[in-house]
Write a protein that holds these residues in place. Structure first.
Motif, PDB file in Angstrom:
ATOM      1  N   MET A  70      86.826  43.721 -23.117  1.00  0.00           N
ATOM      2  CA  MET A  70      87.792  43.976 -22.937  1.00  0.00           C
ATOM      3  C   MET A  70      88.893  42.321 -23.326  1.00  0.00           C
ATOM      4  O   MET A  70      88.602  41.294 -22.974  1.00  0.00           O
ATOM      5  CB  MET A  70      88.746  44.541 -21.807  1.00  0.00           C
ATOM      6  CG  MET A  70      88.496  46.148 -21.688  1.00  0.00           C
ATOM      7  SD  MET A  70      89.223  46.722 -19.953  1.00  0.00           S
ATOM      8  CE  MET A  70      90.538  46.464 -20.750  1.00  0.00           C
ATOM      9  N   VAL A  71      89.464  42.504 -24.873  1.00  0.00           N
ATOM     10  CA  VAL A  71      90.725  41.393 -25.170  1.00  0.00           C
ATOM     11  C   VAL A  71      91.863  41.235 -24.641  1.00  0.00           C
ATOM     12  O   VAL A  71      93.174  42.307 -24.847  1.00  0.00           O
ATOM     13  CB  VAL A  71      90.584  41.329 -26.402  1.00  0.00           C
ATOM     14  CG1 VAL A  71      91.320  40.540 -27.503  1.00  0.00           C
ATOM     15  CG2 VAL A  71      89.358  41.365 -27.631  1.00  0.00           C
ATOM     16  N   LEU A  72      91.598  40.886 -23.168  1.00  0.00           N
ATOM     17  CA  LEU A  72      92.967  40.684 -22.283  1.00  0.00           C
ATOM     18  C   LEU A  72      93.848  39.762 -23.032  1.00  0.00           C
ATOM     19  O   LEU A  72      95.115  39.415 -23.486  1.00  0.00           O
ATOM     20  CB  LEU A  72      92.741  40.913 -21.409  1.00  0.00           C
ATOM     21  CG  LEU A  72      91.926  41.908 -20.119  1.00  0.00           C
ATOM     22  CD1 LEU A  72      91.402  41.749 -19.403  1.00  0.00           C
ATOM     23  CD2 LEU A  72      92.803  43.429 -20.843  1.00  0.00           C
ATOM     24  N   GLN A  73      93.608  37.636 -23.030  1.00  0.00           N
ATOM     25  CA  GLN A  73      94.015  37.204 -23.015  1.00  0.00           C
ATOM     26  C   GLN A  73      94.135  37.189 -24.686  1.00  0.00           C
ATOM     27  O   GLN A  73      93.439  35.669 -24.998  1.00  0.00           O
ATOM     28  CB  GLN A  73      93.924  36.204 -22.297  1.00  0.00           C
ATOM     29  CG  GLN A  73      94.884  35.168 -22.345  1.00  0.00           C
ATOM     30  CD  GLN A  73      94.593  33.934 -20.870  1.00  0.00           C
ATOM     31  OE1 GLN A  73      93.443  33.648 -19.845  1.00  0.00           O
ATOM     32  NE2 GLN A  73      95.322  32.991 -21.132  1.00  0.00           N
ATOM     33  N   GLU A  74      94.917  37.069 -25.690  1.00  0.00           N
ATOM     34  CA  GLU A  74      94.091  36.821 -26.780  1.00  0.00           C
ATOM     35  C   GLU A  74      94.310  35.250 -27.620  1.00  0.00           C
ATOM     36  O   GLU A  74      94.105  34.915 -28.081  1.00  0.00           O
ATOM     37  CB  GLU A  74      95.789  37.068 -27.878  1.00  0.00           C
ATOM     38  CG  GLU A  74      95.195  39.287 -28.020  1.00  0.00           C
ATOM     39  CD  GLU A  74      96.502  39.576 -28.607  1.00  0.00           C
ATOM     40  OE1 GLU A  74      97.347  39.366 -29.186  1.00  0.00           O
ATOM     41  OE2 GLU A  74      96.015  41.251 -29.327  1.00  0.00           O
ATOM     42  N   SER A  75      94.933  34.498 -27.029  1.00  0.00           N
ATOM     43  CA  SER A  75      94.557  33.197 -26.823  1.00  0.00           C
ATOM     44  C   SER A  75      93.737  33.048 -27.046  1.00  0.00           C
ATOM     45  O   SER A  75      93.064  31.495 -27.359  1.00  0.00           O
ATOM     46  CB  SER A  75      96.105  32.637 -26.313  1.00  0.00           C
ATOM     47  OG  SER A  75      95.538  32.531 -24.429  1.00  0.00           O
ATOM     48  N   GLY A 101      94.232  31.478 -34.458  1.00  0.00           N
ATOM     49  CA  GLY A 101      94.004  32.228 -33.078  1.00  0.00           C
ATOM     50  C   GLY A 101      94.348  33.781 -33.208  1.00  0.00           C
ATOM     51  O   GLY A 101      95.143  33.775 -34.020  1.00  0.00           O
ATOM     52  N   MET A 102      93.673  34.535 -32.153  1.00  0.00           N
ATOM     53  CA  MET A 102      94.816  35.965 -32.220  1.00  0.00           C
ATOM     54  C   MET A 102      95.986  36.311 -31.900  1.00  0.00           C
ATOM     55  O   MET A 102      97.046  36.836 -32.467  1.00  0.00           O
ATOM     56  CB  MET A 102      93.737  37.096 -31.214  1.00  0.00           C
ATOM     57  CG  MET A 102      93.625  38.366 -31.471  1.00  0.00           C
ATOM     58  SD  MET A 102      93.992  39.058 -33.206  1.00  0.00           S
ATOM     59  CE  MET A 102      95.526  40.299 -33.053  1.00  0.00           C
ATOM     60  N   LYS A 103      96.336  35.023 -30.927  1.00  0.00           N
ATOM     61  CA  LYS A 103      98.010  34.522 -30.710  1.00  0.00           C
ATOM     62  C   LYS A 103      98.951  34.627 -31.689  1.00  0.00           C
ATOM     63  O   LYS A 103      99.852  34.955 -31.557  1.00  0.00           O
ATOM     64  CB  LYS A 103      97.682  34.103 -29.202  1.00  0.00           C
ATOM     65  CG  LYS A 103      98.868  34.247 -28.669  1.00  0.00           C
ATOM     66  CD  LYS A 103      99.112  32.867 -27.563  1.00  0.00           C
ATOM     67  CE  LYS A 103     100.437  32.997 -26.448  1.00  0.00           C
ATOM     68  NZ  LYS A 103     100.884  32.284 -25.557  1.00  0.00           N
ATOM     69  N   GLY A 104      97.868  33.494 -32.099  1.00  0.00           N
ATOM     70  CA  GLY A 104      99.233  33.057 -33.800  1.00  0.00           C
ATOM     71  C   GLY A 104      99.680  33.831 -34.033  1.00  0.00           C
ATOM     72  O   GLY A 104     100.611  34.406 -35.407  1.00  0.00           O
ATOM     73  N   VAL A 105      98.072  34.633 -34.710  1.00  0.00           N
ATOM     74  CA  VAL A 105      98.432  36.215 -35.566  1.00  0.00           C
ATOM     75  C   VAL A 105      98.999  37.331 -35.168  1.00  0.00           C
ATOM     76  O   VAL A 105     100.089  37.582 -36.248  1.00  0.00           O
ATOM     77  CB  VAL A 105      96.875  36.511 -35.688  1.00  0.00           C
ATOM     78  CG1 VAL A 105      96.582  37.504 -36.433  1.00  0.00           C
ATOM     79  CG2 VAL A 105      95.662  35.700 -36.575  1.00  0.00           C
TER      80      VAL A 105
END
Length: 108
Positions: A32-37, A8-12
């Motif tokens: 657009m990648v707004l919410q990385e979770s 997951g991008m948020k964890g990264v």
């Protein structure tokens, strides 16, 4: 650099240094990648195992429920030849898109 593919991008982002220069691009469409979770990593640059010493980090991502476009066949292609040399973009991707240029797989 750890192997973040599939994570997951948020964890990264949390796992990397707070002062890291991170670029995140949609690998599927031009969203657009707004919410990385809601996103997972498809590709990364630099590759796993490379020491991070201040260089920028680039990721392509897909929504968590989507398949990463370059891996739809179920076989993840190696980005590097046996000697560690990057493969040519033409051998990996159907076209040299924005993500491939960002990750250094092809040049414009």
């Amino acid at each position: 650099m750890p192997n973040f593919v599939g994570e997951g991008m948020k964890g990264v982002r949390c796992a990397l240094s707070a002062n890291a220069s991170i670029t995140v691009k949609d690998a599927v469409q031009s969203r657009m990648v707004l919410q990385e979770s809601n996103w997972k990593v498809c590709t990364q640059g630099p590759k796993a195992g490379v020491a991070l010493i201040g260089q920028p980090v680039a990721f392509t991502v897909a929504k968590t429920e989507e398949t990463c476009p370059w891996f739809e066949s179920g076989v993840r292609p190696s980005l590097f030849e046996a000697g560690g040399r990057p493969r040519s973009a033409g051998s990996l991707l159907p076209s040299c898109g924005v993500a491939a240029v960002i990750l250094g797989w092809c040049h414009v």
